[in-house]
Motif scaffolding. Structure first.
Motif, PDB file in Angstrom:
ATOM      1  N   VAL A  20     -32.895 -81.030  44.116  1.00 18.29           N
ATOM      2  CA  VAL A  20     -32.283 -79.747  44.472  1.00 18.29           C
ATOM      3  C   VAL A  20     -30.762 -79.849  44.368  1.00 18.29           C
ATOM      4  O   VAL A  20     -30.069 -78.848  44.417  1.00 18.29           O
ATOM      5  N   SER A  21     -30.247 -81.094  44.274  1.00 19.62           N
ATOM      6  CA  SER A  21     -28.814 -81.293  44.047  1.00 19.62           C
ATOM      7  C   SER A  21     -28.676 -82.685  43.434  1.00 19.62           C
ATOM      8  O   SER A  21     -29.672 -83.382  43.243  1.00 19.62           O
ATOM      9  N   ASP A  22     -27.396 -83.119  43.182  1.00 19.95           N
ATOM     10  CA  ASP A  22     -27.237 -84.467  42.626  1.00 19.95           C
ATOM     11  C   ASP A  22     -27.472 -85.539  43.691  1.00 19.95           C
ATOM     12  O   ASP A  22     -27.536 -86.722  43.395  1.00 19.95           O
ATOM     13  N   ILE A  99     -32.663 -73.675  51.262  1.00 23.65           N
ATOM     14  CA  ILE A  99     -32.317 -74.921  50.555  1.00 23.65           C
ATOM     15  C   ILE A  99     -32.688 -74.830  49.066  1.00 23.65           C
ATOM     16  O   ILE A  99     -32.101 -75.503  48.226  1.00 23.65           O
ATOM     17  N   THR A 100     -33.648 -73.988  48.749  1.00 25.35           N
ATOM     18  CA  THR A 100     -34.158 -73.938  47.376  1.00 25.35           C
ATOM     19  C   THR A 100     -33.391 -72.960  46.491  1.00 25.35           C
ATOM     20  O   THR A 100     -33.661 -72.880  45.291  1.00 25.35           O
ATOM     21  N   THR A 101     -32.463 -72.196  47.075  1.00 29.32           N
ATOM     22  CA  THR A 101     -31.804 -71.125  46.332  1.00 29.32           C
ATOM     23  C   THR A 101     -30.298 -71.299  46.401  1.00 29.32           C
ATOM     24  O   THR A 101     -29.764 -71.545  47.485  1.00 29.32           O
ATOM     25  N   LEU A 175     -37.183 -85.838  52.975  1.00 29.61           N
ATOM     26  CA  LEU A 175     -36.278 -85.502  51.876  1.00 29.61           C
ATOM     27  C   LEU A 175     -35.936 -86.849  51.235  1.00 29.61           C
ATOM     28  O   LEU A 175     -35.862 -87.854  51.920  1.00 29.61           O
ATOM     29  N   PHE A 176     -35.726 -86.881  49.957  1.00 29.72           N
ATOM     30  CA  PHE A 176     -35.425 -88.139  49.285  1.00 29.72           C
ATOM     31  C   PHE A 176     -33.963 -88.142  48.856  1.00 29.72           C
ATOM     32  O   PHE A 176     -33.585 -87.422  47.937  1.00 29.72           O
ATOM     33  N   PHE A 177     -33.143 -88.943  49.588  1.00 32.84           N
ATOM     34  CA  PHE A 177     -31.721 -89.003  49.231  1.00 32.84           C
ATOM     35  C   PHE A 177     -31.513 -90.036  48.134  1.00 32.84           C
ATOM     36  O   PHE A 177     -32.113 -91.113  48.170  1.00 32.84           O
ATOM     37  N   LYS A 178     -30.682 -89.693  47.153  1.00 32.02           N
ATOM     38  CA  LYS A 178     -30.470 -90.601  46.015  1.00 32.02           C
ATOM     39  C   LYS A 178     -29.365 -91.601  46.313  1.00 32.02           C
ATOM     40  O   LYS A 178     -28.467 -91.303  47.084  1.00 32.02           O
TER      41      LYS A 178
END
Ligand SMILES: O=P(O)(O)OC[C@H]1O[C@H](OP(=O)(O)OP(=O)(O)O)[C@H](O)[C@@H]1O
Ligand SMILES: Nc1ncnc2[nH]cnc12
Length: 178
Positions: A20-22, A99-101, A175-178
Motif C-alpha cells: 500500500v506504500s513503499d 488506508i487503502t485509498t 501489517l508487513f513492514f518492509k
C-alpha cells in the motif's frame, strides 16, 4: 508480496498481501465471492455483538457481511454510499480516509436511510478494520442521522486495530513492514 495463512470462523484461507506504500504491505482480505466465510463470520459475530435493530456498513466490501448479518439476525440493513445518486434526496455526508485509498472520500446517506436509522439501535459492521477511520466515519454519519450506536464489529482487525477493546472482531491480521 507474499501469502499468509489464516483461519476465519473455522475456514482456513491463504491470503495474498500487497503493497500500500513503499514501507507497508497489507494482506488483502476480500469477502466478495467467499460465501462460506461470509456466512460463518456473520454467525460468529452475531454471537458476540449486542442486540440491535439495524446493521450499517459502508460500500463496498462490507456489504456481503452486513447483508448476511441482517439476514441471520435483525433483518434490516443500510449501506452508506461513497457517491450521491439521483434518487438520494437531501443526503447527509461525512469525510473518510481509508488506508487503502490515497485521497479523502465521502460517505453519504440519503434522507430515507437516515430517517430509517433515526432512534434505532445500530450495529456498525465492516470486513476489515485497520486505521479505524472507516468505522469512525460510519459512526459519525449514523450519529448525524440520529441512530443509537450499540457496537462496531469487523471480521478482521489489522495493524493498530489489533487489541482495540472498542471493536468486536474475530481474527487479527498483521501489517508487513518492509
Ligand atoms: O480502518 P480503515 O483504515 O478505514 O480500513 C478499513 C476499510 O478499508 C476497506 O475499504 P476500502 O477503503 O478498500 O473500500 P471498498 O470497500 O470500497 O473497497 C475495508 O473494507 C474497510 O472499509
Ligand atoms: N487488509 C485489508 N484487506 C482489504 N481491505 C482492507 N482495508 C483495510 N485493510 C484491508
Amino acid at each position: 508480496m507474499g501469502t499468509y495463512k489464516i483461519t476465519i470462523a473455522g475456514h482456513e484461507r491463504e491470503l495474498e498481501f500487497f503493497p500500500v506504500s513503499d514501507k507497508l504491505d497489507i494482506a488483502a482480505f476480500i469477502m466478495f465471492g467467499d460465501v462460506e466465510i461470509t456466512e460463518a463470520s456473520a454467525k460468529e459475530l452475531l454471537k458476540i455483538c449486542p442486540e440491535h435493530d439495524v446493521v450499517v456498513t459502508a460500500e463496498a466490501k462490507g456489504i456481503p457481511l452486513c447483508y448476511e448479518m441482517a439476514r441471520q439476525g435483525c433483518k434490516n440493513y443500510v449501506v452508506a454510499r461513497k457517491g450521491v445518486k439521483v434518487y438520494m434526496r437531501n443526503p447527509i455526508e461525512v469525510n473518510v480516509k481509508s488506508i487503502t485509498t490515497e485521497n479523502e472520500q465521502k460517505l453519504y446517506l440519503g434522507e430515507g436511510d437516515a430517517n430509517f436509522i433515526k432512534g434505532k439501535r445500530v450495529l456498525i459492521v465492516d470486513d476489515v478494520v485497520s486505521t479505524g477511520q472507516s468505522l469512525e466515519a460510519i459512526e459519525e454519519l449514523v450519529t448525524k442521522a440520529g441512530g443509537n450506536i450499540v457496537g462496531k464489529a469487523a471480521v478482521l482487525a489489522e495493524g493498530d486495530a489489533r487489541g482495540r477493546k472498542d471493536i468486536i472482531y474475530l481474527e487479527e491480521l498483521p501489517l508487513f513492514f518492509k
